[in-house]
Scaffold this active site. Sequence first.
Site, short mmCIF file in Angstrom:
data_model
loop_
_atom_site.label_atom_id
_atom_site.label_comp_id
_atom_site.label_asym_id
_atom_site.label_seq_id
_atom_site.Cartn_x
_atom_site.Cartn_y
_atom_site.Cartn_z
N TYR A 147 -7.54 -5.99 -11.22
CA TYR A 147 -8.53 -5.27 -10.43
C TYR A 147 -8.05 -3.85 -10.10
CZ TYR A 147 -12.06 -8.81 -9.42
OH TYR A 147 -13.11 -9.69 -9.51
N TYR A 180 -7.58 1.58 -11.51
CA TYR A 180 -7.53 2.63 -10.48
C TYR A 180 -6.17 3.34 -10.51
CZ TYR A 180 -11.80 0.49 -8.84
OH TYR A 180 -13.09 -0.01 -8.76
#
Length: 514
Positions: A358, A362
């Site tokens: 996840y 990023y």
Amino acid sequence: MDNIDLTLVERDDRSFVQSRLSRFPLEIQSLLLKEYFSKLSKFERNSYLRLITDELAKKLSIPLTKLELSLTEDDLRYKAKQYAESVLALRRQYLDDVQALDVVKAFIIQQGVVISSAQYSVRGELGRYSDHKWWLRKLRKTLRRNIESVLHHLNQINKPNSLYCSRATLIARLNQKAYQKEYLSNIIATNEHGQSFSLLELSQKGVSDPKIRKGELMMRARGFEDMAKELDHEAGFLTITCPSKYHRSYSKSGHVNPKWGGYTPLDGQQYLNNIWQLIRSRLSCLGIRFYGFRVAEPQHDGTPHWHLLLFVEKHHYDEMVSVMRDYSLKEDGAEQGAVEHRFTEVKIDPSKGTATGYIAKYISKNIDGSDLDSGLYGEDPQDAAARVDAWASCWGIRQFQQLGGCSVTVWRELRRLKEVLGLDDVRKRVIEAADTGNWKEFTQLMGGVFCMRKNQVFKPYYELSIDKATGIIKTSQYCSDELVRTLKGVITDGLELITRLYQWRIESQFRHAV
């Protein structure tokens, strides 16, 4: 004014227009002049220019008469020396530095420079203000942030126009990094054994190198995830976004957001910091402990938002999320879309994907853009990463932060350790875990993920820096009363383990030392 054509301005207005525009860089002058000519009447044109320049100056906390945003690097160097000399002249007017301090601070603020809240002695503080290198760093930062604030106010930073940051700020950051690379390659460090390396070579061996930095972050995230599985902790991916009034424009069209309250990205980051302090305080009172990572990144117009990968004991998960949601909606929580977008939560299901997965995109997006096909808005990921880096540098925003867990400094120092004689098996296993890159085992052996730093097996060790050749304790360049303490290694149960064995002599081959 160079490259700005004022021949279309009515003759009796040219002096006024020039006086209002000359304080800004050419790009901003062109934007203001274009809007100026879009007004139908003479009164509307001049009123617009007067009001917008006054408004911009107020936001920058610098009177229009002092506003200078078109300065070159040479201009900045000249002003830095000039201001340092002015501070020295002010100090000479007083019997002692204590009396001079407030007057000097007032002078600095008048130049639009923000003074940090770091604690120094009076002599140390004034020593900094009297140094042209200190002034040059501050003036560069102030100039870049002021220009970005103006372009942000003029709605030049958005998805259709310039993503995350202005082109001016991107170019300035790329030039700065090129300058730093050249500078580091021409600074040679030599130790007492005659071994010499450029600072560029040394920097490429540590976390300042993007690939190493990204690898370490991913390794720590994976270690936390493996530990959470073993401890049966819950994982969640949470996002906190600023209220509408902090956003300059809409992402799809780039049109002005009518709710915008005049805030800069730095204001948005301060809002998120304040919210987070309240959240942490409340969770602490409730006895809810967590660990993980926080990533701060820009939305299309530069407004920051936070992504958090958090691990927590299962019976505390729902309460933690509830607290975070409540504080995220505390300000303007009734506005349209707040409930849906202000705070989002995804409980991570291991059958559908890993917690590290996840946060991986990023981390990559905000470091170098590698391993990504495209950015969030379809942009080139490497260009996006460069823009995010420029954005973070301009506003002074810390992109990544580990929350909870063990000291990363200790982890890095133990990986440098060469000698383990005299240590028991537990401590040797801690060092082995660090050396093999096993963050989960390292954390567990250091005392566990919830162990307080002061109770962990190893702690960072700092001592006074001493010149081995003379035996003299090194002092700050700004004040002889400020003794320099440096990281030397780690300490465990009173035993000091030195990991930084060499003393380096720096030799500059660069044409600009500042």
